[in-house]
Design a protein around this motif. Structure first.
Motif, PDB file in Angstrom:
ATOM      1  N   LEU A 180     -37.670  33.866  -5.401  1.00 55.23           N
ATOM      2  CA  LEU A 180     -37.348  32.910  -4.356  1.00 55.23           C
ATOM      3  C   LEU A 180     -36.385  31.861  -4.901  1.00 55.23           C
ATOM      4  N   LYS A 181     -35.391  31.537  -4.122  1.00 55.54           N
ATOM      5  CA  LYS A 181     -34.415  30.529  -4.534  1.00 55.54           C
ATOM      6  C   LYS A 181     -34.260  29.490  -3.429  1.00 55.54           C
ATOM      7  N   PRO A 182     -34.052  28.237  -3.798  1.00 52.46           N
ATOM      8  CA  PRO A 182     -33.791  27.217  -2.775  1.00 52.46           C
ATOM      9  C   PRO A 182     -32.371  27.355  -2.244  1.00 52.46           C
ATOM     10  N   TYR A 183     -32.179  27.026  -0.975  1.00 52.20           N
ATOM     11  CA  TYR A 183     -30.836  27.071  -0.411  1.00 52.20           C
ATOM     12  C   TYR A 183     -29.924  26.054  -1.088  1.00 52.20           C
ATOM     13  N   ILE A 184     -30.485  24.914  -1.478  1.00 44.41           N
ATOM     14  CA  ILE A 184     -29.723  23.882  -2.162  1.00 44.41           C
ATOM     15  C   ILE A 184     -30.167  23.826  -3.615  1.00 44.41           C
ATOM     16  N   SER A 185     -29.231  23.918  -4.543  1.00 44.56           N
ATOM     17  CA  SER A 185     -29.567  23.803  -5.959  1.00 44.56           C
ATOM     18  C   SER A 185     -30.247  22.459  -6.216  1.00 44.56           C
ATOM     19  N   PRO A 186     -31.263  22.430  -7.072  1.00 42.49           N
ATOM     20  CA  PRO A 186     -32.052  21.208  -7.270  1.00 42.49           C
ATOM     21  C   PRO A 186     -31.227  19.990  -7.643  1.00 42.49           C
ATOM     22  N   GLU A 187     -30.122  20.172  -8.361  1.00 48.46           N
ATOM     23  CA  GLU A 187     -29.366  19.030  -8.882  1.00 48.46           C
ATOM     24  C   GLU A 187     -28.179  18.645  -8.002  1.00 48.46           C
ATOM     25  N   LYS A 188     -27.974  19.310  -6.863  1.00 50.50           N
ATOM     26  CA  LYS A 188     -26.797  19.065  -6.036  1.00 50.50           C
ATOM     27  C   LYS A 188     -27.073  18.043  -4.927  1.00 50.50           C
ATOM     28  N   VAL A 189     -26.020  17.313  -4.554  1.00 53.06           N
ATOM     29  CA  VAL A 189     -26.046  16.414  -3.401  1.00 53.06           C
ATOM     30  C   VAL A 189     -24.792  16.687  -2.580  1.00 53.06           C
ATOM     31  N   ILE A 190     -24.968  16.981  -1.293  1.00 55.23           N
ATOM     32  CA  ILE A 190     -23.856  17.241  -0.385  1.00 55.23           C
ATOM     33  C   ILE A 190     -23.715  16.053   0.555  1.00 55.23           C
ATOM     34  N   VAL A 191     -22.539  15.473   0.600  1.00 52.85           N
ATOM     35  CA  VAL A 191     -22.264  14.328   1.472  1.00 52.85           C
ATOM     36  C   VAL A 191     -21.138  14.722   2.419  1.00 52.85           C
ATOM     37  N   GLY A 192     -21.376  14.604   3.719  1.00 49.66           N
ATOM     38  CA  GLY A 192     -20.323  15.009   4.645  1.00 49.66           C
ATOM     39  C   GLY A 192     -20.575  14.585   6.066  1.00 49.66           C
ATOM     40  N   ALA A 193     -19.600  14.904   6.908  1.00 50.73           N
ATOM     41  CA  ALA A 193     -19.727  14.678   8.339  1.00 50.73           C
ATOM     42  C   ALA A 193     -20.413  15.885   8.973  1.00 50.73           C
ATOM     43  N   ARG A 194     -20.965  15.679  10.143  1.00 54.17           N
ATOM     44  CA  ARG A 194     -21.549  16.792  10.892  1.00 54.17           C
ATOM     45  C   ARG A 194     -20.437  17.564  11.609  1.00 54.17           C
ATOM     46  N   ASN A 195     -20.775  18.784  12.021  1.00 52.62           N
ATOM     47  CA  ASN A 195     -19.866  19.608  12.834  1.00 52.62           C
ATOM     48  C   ASN A 195     -18.485  19.744  12.176  1.00 52.62           C
ATOM     49  N   ILE A 196     -18.473  20.180  10.923  1.00 53.02           N
ATOM     50  CA  ILE A 196     -17.210  20.278  10.198  1.00 53.02           C
ATOM     51  C   ILE A 196     -16.626  21.688  10.232  1.00 53.02           C
ATOM     52  N   GLY A 197     -17.260  22.584  10.967  1.00 52.36           N
ATOM     53  CA  GLY A 197     -16.760  23.949  11.034  1.00 52.36           C
ATOM     54  C   GLY A 197     -17.528  24.760  12.050  1.00 52.36           C
ATOM     55  N   GLU A 198     -17.320  26.056  12.001  1.00 52.14           N
ATOM     56  CA  GLU A 198     -18.020  26.964  12.900  1.00 52.14           C
ATOM     57  C   GLU A 198     -18.218  28.305  12.208  1.00 52.14           C
ATOM     58  N   MET A 199     -19.127  29.102  12.747  1.00 56.60           N
ATOM     59  CA  MET A 199     -19.301  30.470  12.281  1.00 56.60           C
ATOM     60  C   MET A 199     -18.392  31.379  13.092  1.00 56.60           C
ATOM     61  N   VAL A 200     -17.680  32.263  12.403  1.00 54.92           N
ATOM     62  CA  VAL A 200     -16.853  33.247  13.091  1.00 54.92           C
ATOM     63  C   VAL A 200     -17.373  34.638  12.725  1.00 54.92           C
ATOM     64  N   TYR A 201     -17.206  35.566  13.656  1.00 58.20           N
ATOM     65  CA  TYR A 201     -17.761  36.906  13.485  1.00 58.20           C
ATOM     66  C   TYR A 201     -16.685  37.945  13.762  1.00 58.20           C
ATOM     67  N   GLY A 202     -16.476  38.829  12.778  1.00 59.69           N
ATOM     68  CA  GLY A 202     -15.533  39.916  12.956  1.00 59.69           C
ATOM     69  C   GLY A 202     -16.098  40.998  13.845  1.00 59.69           C
ATOM     70  N   ALA A 203     -15.217  41.838  14.352  1.00 57.83           N
ATOM     71  CA  ALA A 203     -15.622  42.900  15.266  1.00 57.83           C
ATOM     72  C   ALA A 203     -16.253  44.062  14.500  1.00 57.83           C
ATOM     73  N   ILE A 204     -17.120  44.775  15.195  1.00 59.06           N
ATOM     74  CA  ILE A 204     -17.771  45.971  14.664  1.00 59.06           C
ATOM     75  C   ILE A 204     -17.256  47.181  15.444  1.00 59.06           C
ATOM     76  N   THR A 205     -16.700  48.156  14.736  1.00 59.57           N
ATOM     77  CA  THR A 205     -16.237  49.390  15.369  1.00 59.57           C
ATOM     78  C   THR A 205     -17.196  50.521  15.007  1.00 59.57           C
ATOM     79  N   GLN A 206     -17.699  51.202  16.033  1.00 57.54           N
ATOM     80  CA  GLN A 206     -18.666  52.263  15.797  1.00 57.54           C
ATOM     81  C   GLN A 206     -18.600  53.282  16.936  1.00 57.54           C
ATOM     82  N   ILE A 207     -19.236  54.419  16.712  1.00 56.17           N
ATOM     83  CA  ILE A 207     -19.353  55.442  17.750  1.00 56.17           C
ATOM     84  C   ILE A 207     -20.755  55.338  18.337  1.00 56.17           C
TER      85      ILE A 207
END
Length: 377
Positions: A300-327
């Motif tokens: 099991l691993k934490p999503y945030i490394s124990p020694e890290k600090v992230i400082v930022g604004a909210r809503n700084i990006g988005e998730m994008v999804y590529g297309a899936i080609t299948q039969i």
């Protein structure tokens, strides 16, 4: 994807997960038995990082995507002498990056032996549940499990991006996690404050408020107002254990530099904790309390490394999804689908087996890599 279970659940007790088919104690059929409700635990899925920083999403019809980044400098207009010609203002260009959305293709198989075995909580004798009905229960629960796994991978990608500015993509060929290829998606992030020596947060000489102030300043110089700081477990403990920090910036009765106001938000053992607010810096402090299972290291691993600090604004990006080609099943033609998740069911009639597949091509897209900063404490 929803599968109708009709009257199946009326004949079964409680919710179900895929049976483990582990050997249990011998059952004496000459004595009355009671089948208790099964304990079925669906491990929690948290999306605190994705929802905070990359809440929106978009899809595109290819597996590759081009991103154009335009950022002008904060120039001040020059003075011009009366009667002189106007001054040409330099035009800032833009940078184009091409990314390939990583491919996720996972499945759950079904065969006759699986469907002949009973479900958890199902009466061993004349339960009235048919193999066809068990297949529907399995597929519904398996879809939820596969979707949860993809969601966790998205959270890992966002967390990695925010901590290092890169996303590591390792491809596997089977369920034994055999590594076949590792790629790194580099977003060119450099707002990293790497503390050394006496400046580390585990040292009494550290200046934690100054470090947070520097991180806030980096984000503000890029034109953003940071609102949130997310701390790893060790960074949180070191911050709260620093009496000089808490007394000077948190405990003054009439000076509103900040306040400690712990609030825990947990769901099945995972979640986040609100620590307090640094009013002067304008940021709320959080600790992310959640883990995921890493198949490579088998831990099991934490999503945030124990020694890290992230400082930022909210809503700084988005998730994008590529297309899936299948039969699709029942068709001879390729079909390209734009979606966050693409399910598929395949049937092998020769072996009487079936597979439920779930595919996705997720990629976190920051609008500006200068909109957050990281402190390596």
């Amino acid at each position: 994807m929803k599968l109708k279970q009709s009257a199946i659940m009326n004949r079964l007790r409680g919710g179900f997960s895929s049976p483990q088919n582990a050997a249990g104690p011998n059952v004496n059929i000459n004595e009355p038995q009671t089948m208790l409700r099964p304990h079925s635990k669906r491990m929690p899925v948290t999306t605190f990082m994705r929802d905070t920083f990359f809440p929106g999403f978009d899809t595109f019809p290819t597996k590759h995507v081009l991103m154009d980044f335009y950022k002008n400098k904060q120039r001040a207009a020059p003075f011009v002498a009366e009667g002189a010609r106007s001054v040409n203002v330099r035009r800032d260009g833009f940078k184009t990056q091409i990314y390939t959305a990583p491919f996720i293709d996972i499945n759950k198989p079904y065969d006759v032996d699986l469907l002949q075995g009973r479900l958890p909580g199902e009466n061993p004798f004349n339960s009235g549940v048919t193999p066809e009905e068990r297949a529907l229960v399995h597929m519904q629960n398996d879809y939820n499990e596969l979707d949860d796994q993809i969601t966790r991978r998205e959270e890992v990608m966002v967390s990695d991006l925010l901590q290092s500015g890169t996303v590591t993509v390792t491809g596997y060929i089977d369920d034994t996690a055999t590594q076949v290829r590792t790629d790194t998606i580099d977003y060119g992030f450099d707002n990293l404050i790497d503390l050394t020596g006496s400046g580390k947060w585990n040292q009494a000489t550290s200046k934690k408020y100054d470090d947070l102030d520097e991180a806030v300043s980096l984000v503000r110089k890029a034109g953003y107002n940071p609102e949130i700081a997310i701390l790893g477990q060790a960074a949180t403990r070191q911050l709260l254990a620093d009496e000089r920090f808490t007394k000077q910036y948190m405990d003054l009765r009439f000076a509103q530099f900040g306040a400690i106001n712990p609030q825990l938000n947990l769901q099945n053992g995972n979640g986040y904790a609100y620590i307090g607010r640094l009013t002067e810096l304008g940021i709320d402090l959080y600790q992310y309390i959640a883990w995921y299972w890493d198949d490579t290291d088998e831990e099991l691993k934490p999503y945030i490394s124990p020694e890290k600090v992230i400082v930022g604004a909210r809503n700084i990006g988005e998730m994008v999804y590529g297309a899936i080609t299948q039969i699709p099943e029942g068709s001879d033609n390729f079909v390209t689908i734009e979606a966050t998740r693409v399910p598929k069911v395949t049937v092998n009639r020769e072996n009487d087996t079936k597979k439920l597949l779930l595919k996705s091509r997720p990629l976190p897209k920051p609008f500006d890599v200068d909109s957050w900063a990281v402190i390596n404490t």
